[in-house]
Write a protein that holds these residues in place. Structure first.
Motif, mmCIF file in Angstrom:
data_model
loop_
_atom_site.group_PDB
_atom_site.id
_atom_site.type_symbol
_atom_site.label_atom_id
_atom_site.label_comp_id
_atom_site.label_asym_id
_atom_site.label_seq_id
_atom_site.Cartn_x
_atom_site.Cartn_y
_atom_site.Cartn_z
ATOM 1 N N THR A 196 118.806 -1.603 62.107
ATOM 2 C CA THR A 196 119.843 -0.771 62.737
ATOM 3 C C THR A 196 119.327 0.651 62.936
ATOM 4 O O THR A 196 119.479 1.244 64.014
ATOM 5 N N GLU A 197 118.690 1.179 61.917
ATOM 6 C CA GLU A 197 118.188 2.557 62.030
ATOM 7 C C GLU A 197 117.079 2.645 63.070
ATOM 8 O O GLU A 197 116.997 3.603 63.831
ATOM 9 N N ARG A 198 116.230 1.612 63.122
ATOM 10 C CA ARG A 198 115.160 1.619 64.129
ATOM 11 C C ARG A 198 115.746 1.541 65.542
ATOM 12 O O ARG A 198 115.310 2.245 66.448
ATOM 13 N N HIS A 210 123.821 -5.083 68.436
ATOM 14 C CA HIS A 210 124.356 -5.637 67.181
ATOM 15 C C HIS A 210 123.620 -6.940 66.848
ATOM 16 O O HIS A 210 123.228 -7.169 65.696
ATOM 17 N N ALA A 211 123.442 -7.785 67.863
ATOM 18 C CA ALA A 211 122.769 -9.080 67.620
ATOM 19 C C ALA A 211 121.316 -8.850 67.217
ATOM 20 O O ALA A 211 120.786 -9.556 66.353
ATOM 21 N N GLU A 212 120.682 -7.831 67.813
ATOM 22 C CA GLU A 212 119.275 -7.564 67.472
ATOM 23 C C GLU A 212 119.131 -6.963 66.073
ATOM 24 O O GLU A 212 118.059 -7.016 65.482
ATOM 25 N N SER A 213 120.204 -6.380 65.580
ATOM 26 C CA SER A 213 120.128 -5.762 64.257
ATOM 27 C C SER A 213 120.256 -6.796 63.133
ATOM 28 O O SER A 213 120.041 -6.477 61.969
ATOM 29 N N ARG A 214 120.682 -8.001 63.485
ATOM 30 C CA ARG A 214 120.787 -9.055 62.461
ATOM 31 C C ARG A 214 120.287 -10.374 63.035
ATOM 32 O O ARG A 214 121.062 -11.314 63.215
ATOM 33 N N PRO A 215 118.979 -10.434 63.313
ATOM 34 C CA PRO A 215 118.415 -11.637 63.923
ATOM 35 C C PRO A 215 118.350 -12.809 62.939
ATOM 36 O O PRO A 215 118.643 -12.654 61.750
ATOM 37 N N ILE A 216 117.930 -13.943 63.450
ATOM 38 C CA ILE A 216 117.957 -15.178 62.659
ATOM 39 C C ILE A 216 117.218 -15.077 61.304
ATOM 40 O O ILE A 216 117.748 -15.550 60.287
ATOM 41 N N VAL A 288 131.616 -8.860 68.950
ATOM 42 C CA VAL A 288 130.852 -8.436 67.771
ATOM 43 C C VAL A 288 131.423 -9.098 66.517
ATOM 44 O O VAL A 288 132.568 -8.857 66.124
ATOM 45 N N CYS A 289 130.628 -9.964 65.946
ATOM 46 C CA CYS A 289 130.971 -10.573 64.667
ATOM 47 C C CYS A 289 129.656 -10.850 63.955
ATOM 48 O O CYS A 289 128.587 -10.770 64.554
ATOM 49 N N SER A 290 129.760 -11.149 62.679
ATOM 50 C CA SER A 290 128.534 -11.359 61.894
ATOM 51 C C SER A 290 128.634 -12.611 61.050
ATOM 52 O O SER A 290 129.643 -12.788 60.378
ATOM 53 N N PRO A 291 127.577 -13.441 61.081
ATOM 54 C CA PRO A 291 126.410 -13.327 61.925
ATOM 55 C C PRO A 291 126.808 -13.327 63.402
ATOM 56 O O PRO A 291 127.872 -13.834 63.745
ATOM 57 N N PRO A 292 125.934 -12.787 64.258
ATOM 58 C CA PRO A 292 126.280 -12.730 65.682
ATOM 59 C C PRO A 292 126.096 -14.082 66.361
ATOM 60 O O PRO A 292 125.310 -14.907 65.887
#
Ligand code: DUC
Ligand code: ZN
Ligand code: ZN
Length: 479
Positions: A196-198, A210-216, A288-292
Motif C-alpha cells: 500500500t505504501e509503495r 486496492h486489489a494490487e495492494s493485496r495480491p494472491i 472494494v472488499c477483502s480479499p479483493p
C-alpha cells in the motif's frame, strides 16, 4: 386441537441428502410430520411447481458493525434481516466486535441491544477477538463460549483488528480448550502495508489499486500460516472468504494431511473480478472488499473448491456501506485513496439466487449440494443442527419456497438492503425465493415482506462438532 397449523402441499422437498415429493406438516413453529398426504382439512400453503428447501443460513454477515468513528454501516438489524429474508434466508450469524481495549462481554451486550426487537429472522453472534488480553483469553472468552457464542473470528490484517502471530497462537489455544470454532481472515498485514505504501508513493491510489495492494500471495501466505498455527496448536479452523486457487491449494493440502481445516467462499469470488474496481469517479469503490475479487481463473478455482468439497459453506460476507455519502465508500471526494474506502459489499439478498442460478441452473452443483452449502453445513458447523438447516421432523419450520423458473434481473430497486447500490447490478438469474417461513410464520410471501421485525430470535449455539480436534471424544467437550 388442530394437528397442524399449516401444511405445505404439492411441492418438491429438497434437503442436503434427498429430493422427495411430500407434504410438510407444521405445528407450533416446528416440523411435526412429513408424509405423502396429511390432514386435508388443515390450513394449506400451496407449493405447486416449487422447491421446498431449508431456509438459507448465512453464517458470514456484518450488520450494524462498528467500522470506525466516521464510517457507518448501511444496514441495521432491521434492514439487514429484511434483506436476508428476501433472499431466502431464515438465519444469519453476524459478528459482535470487540473494540481494542474494550471488553468482549460488553461488545456482546452492545450487539444484543442493537438487534433486540429488530430482527425479522433468527440470528446468532460470532465474536470478533481484536484484543486477546489476559482477561479476555482467561475469562471472558471461555465464559462466552459456554454461553452459546461458540465461534469467533480473528484477523491477520487491518490496523484495528489484526492479531500478531503470538496472539493468534494464544487465541487458537483457547479455542482448542473450549471447543470453539475459529474463523480466520487470512491476509498478511505487513505485506499489505508494504504494498500500500509503495503504491501510494507511486501515486497509484485509485480503487483498482486496492486489489494490487493485496495480491494472491498475500492470501496464500496467511492461509498457510494460519494452517500451520492450527496444526501446532491442534485446533480445527475455518478459513473464511477464500478467493484464489493458491489459497484453495493450501486448504486442500491441509485437508489431505488430515487436518481439520474448513473453507468458505462467497458470491463475489464467483462473479466479480478486479476489473470491476476500475470504474471512473470512484465507481470502483463499490467493489472494494477483502480479499479483493480476482480474475476468471480464480472464479473457476472457487467453483472447483465448491465442487470438490474443499469448501463446506458458501456465504455472502454481506458488509454494506452506502456509496454516495461521506460516511460511505465514496468518502469525501472523487479521488479518495483506496486505503480510506471501507472494505465490504452488500450481498445477503443475492447469495442464494446467484448460487442457484449459476450453480444448479448451469449444472455445476446439484440441488443437494446447493442446500448443503447454503444452509445445512452452516447449521452443522456452527452448532445449530439439528434444529436448523434441514427439513426433518422436530426441526424448526424454517423453510424457503423457491420458484426455480423465475427470471430476475438483479437491480438496486428490487433490493431491501440499506446500501444505495448493488455490486451485482444487471446480473440475471433464474430461480428466486417466493415465500419464507421462520419457525412456521411467513415473513416473506410472494416476494412481499409480511413478517414483523422482532419475530427473529437470538440463537444460543451448541459447540460445533467440527471444532473437536481429531482423537478427542465428544464427551470431553460435553457434546
Ligand atoms: N472484508 C472483511 O474482512 N470483512 C468485511 C468485508 C470485507 O471486505
Ligand atoms: Zn474477513
Ligand atoms: Zn467478513
Amino acid at each position: 386441537m388442530a394437528e397442524f397449523d399449516l401444511v405445505i402441499r404439492n411441492g418438491t422437498v429438497v434437503t442436503a441428502s434427498d429430493t422427495t415429493k411430500c407434504e410438510v406438516g407444521i405445528k407450533d413453529g416446528r416440523i411435526v410430520a412429513l408424509a405423502e398426504r396429511l390432514d386435508p382439512g388443515a390450513p394449506t400453503l400451496d407449493a405447486g411447481g416449487r422447491l421446498v428447501m431449508p431456509g438459507g443460513i448465512d453464517s458470514h454477515v456484518h450488520i450494524d458493525q462498528y467500522s470506525g468513528d466516521d464510517t457507518v454501516m448501511a444496514d441495521d438489524f432491521r434492514s439487514g434481516t429484511v434483506s436476508a429474508a428476501c433472499g431466502g434466508n431464515t438465519t444469519v450469524i453476524p459478528f459482535a466486535l470487540q473494540v481494542k481495549g474494550g471488553s468482549l462481554r460488553a461488545a456482546v451486550q452492545d450487539y444484543h441491544a442493537k438487534a433486540e426487537g429488530k430482527c425479522l429472522i433468527d440470528y446468532g453472534f460470532h465474536l470478533i477477538v481484536s484484543d486477546p488480553s489476559e482477561s479476555v483469553l482467561g475469562q471472558e472468552l471461555p465464559a462466552l463460549v459456554q454461553d452459546g457464542y461458540t465461534s469467533f473470528k480473528v484477523f491477520m490484517t487491518y490496523d484495528d483488528l489484526k492479531l500478531n502471530d503470538r496472539e493468534l497462537l494464544e487465541t487458537f489455544d483457547v479455542a482448542r480448550n473450549e471447543g470453539a470454532l475459529v474463523m480466520v481472515h487470512a491476509e498478511g498485514y505487513d505485506a499489505i502495508k508494504f504494498l500500500t505504501e509503495r503504491l501510494e508513493r507511486a501515486g497509484r491510489t485509485d480503487p483498482y489499486h486496492h486489489a494490487e495492494s493485496r495480491p494472491i500471495p498475500v492470501e496464500r501466505e496467511a492461509t498457510h500460516r494460519a494452517i500451520s498455527f492450527a496444526e501446532i496448536v491442534d485446533v480445527p479452523i475455518m478459513i473464511v472468504h477464500v478467493s484464489s486457487a493458491d489459497a484453495i491449494e493450501q486448504i486442500r493440502w491441509a485437508q489431505s494431511r488430515g487436518l481439520k481445516v474448513y473453507g468458505e467462499t462467497c458470491t463475489q469470488y464467483l462473479t466479480l473480478t478486479a476489473d470491476d474496481l476500475k470504474g471512473l469517479n470512484m465507481e470502483g469503490a463499490k467493489y472494494v472488499c477483502s480479499p479483493p475479487p480476482r480474475d476468471l481463473e480464480s472464479q473457476k478455482a472457487c467453483w472447483n473448491g465448491l465442487q470438490t468439497g474443499v469448501f463446506q459453506v458458501f456465504s455472502s460476507d454481506h458488509c454494506p456501506f452506502r456509496f454516495d455519502t461521506p460516511a460511505g465508500k465514496k468518502r469525501h471526494g472523487e479521488r479518495t485513496a483506496f486505503k480510506w474506502v471501507p472494505n465490504g459489499i452488500p450481498g445477503v439478498e443475492v447469495r442464494m439466487p446467484i448460487l442457484f442460478s449459476e450453480g444448479v441452473g448451469k449444472g455445476r452443483i446439484t440441488l443437494q449440494e446447493f442446500v448443503a452449502m447454503t444452509s445445512t453445513n452452516h447449521a452443522r458447523l456452527y452448532g445449530l443442527a439439528p434444529r436448523k438447516g434441514s427439513i426433518a421432523v422436530g426441526a424448526d419450520a424454517d423453510i424457503v419456497i423457491w420458484d426455480p423458473e423465475k427470471k430476475v434481473t438483479i437491480t438496486q430497486d428490487i433490493m431491501h438492503h440499506g446500501a444505495d447500490y448493488t455490486p451485482y447490478e444487471g446480473f440475471e438469474v433464474i430461480g428466486w425465493p417466493e415465500t419464507v417461513l421462520v419457525r412456521g410464520t411467513k415473513v416473506v410471501h410472494k416476494g412481499e415482506v409480511v413478517g414483523t421485525p422482532g419475530h427473529g430470535r437470538f440463537l444460543k449455539r451448541d459447540l460445533s462438532p467440527f471444532a473437536r480436534p481429531r482423537g478427542v471424544r465428544p464427551t470431553e467437550y460435553g457434546a
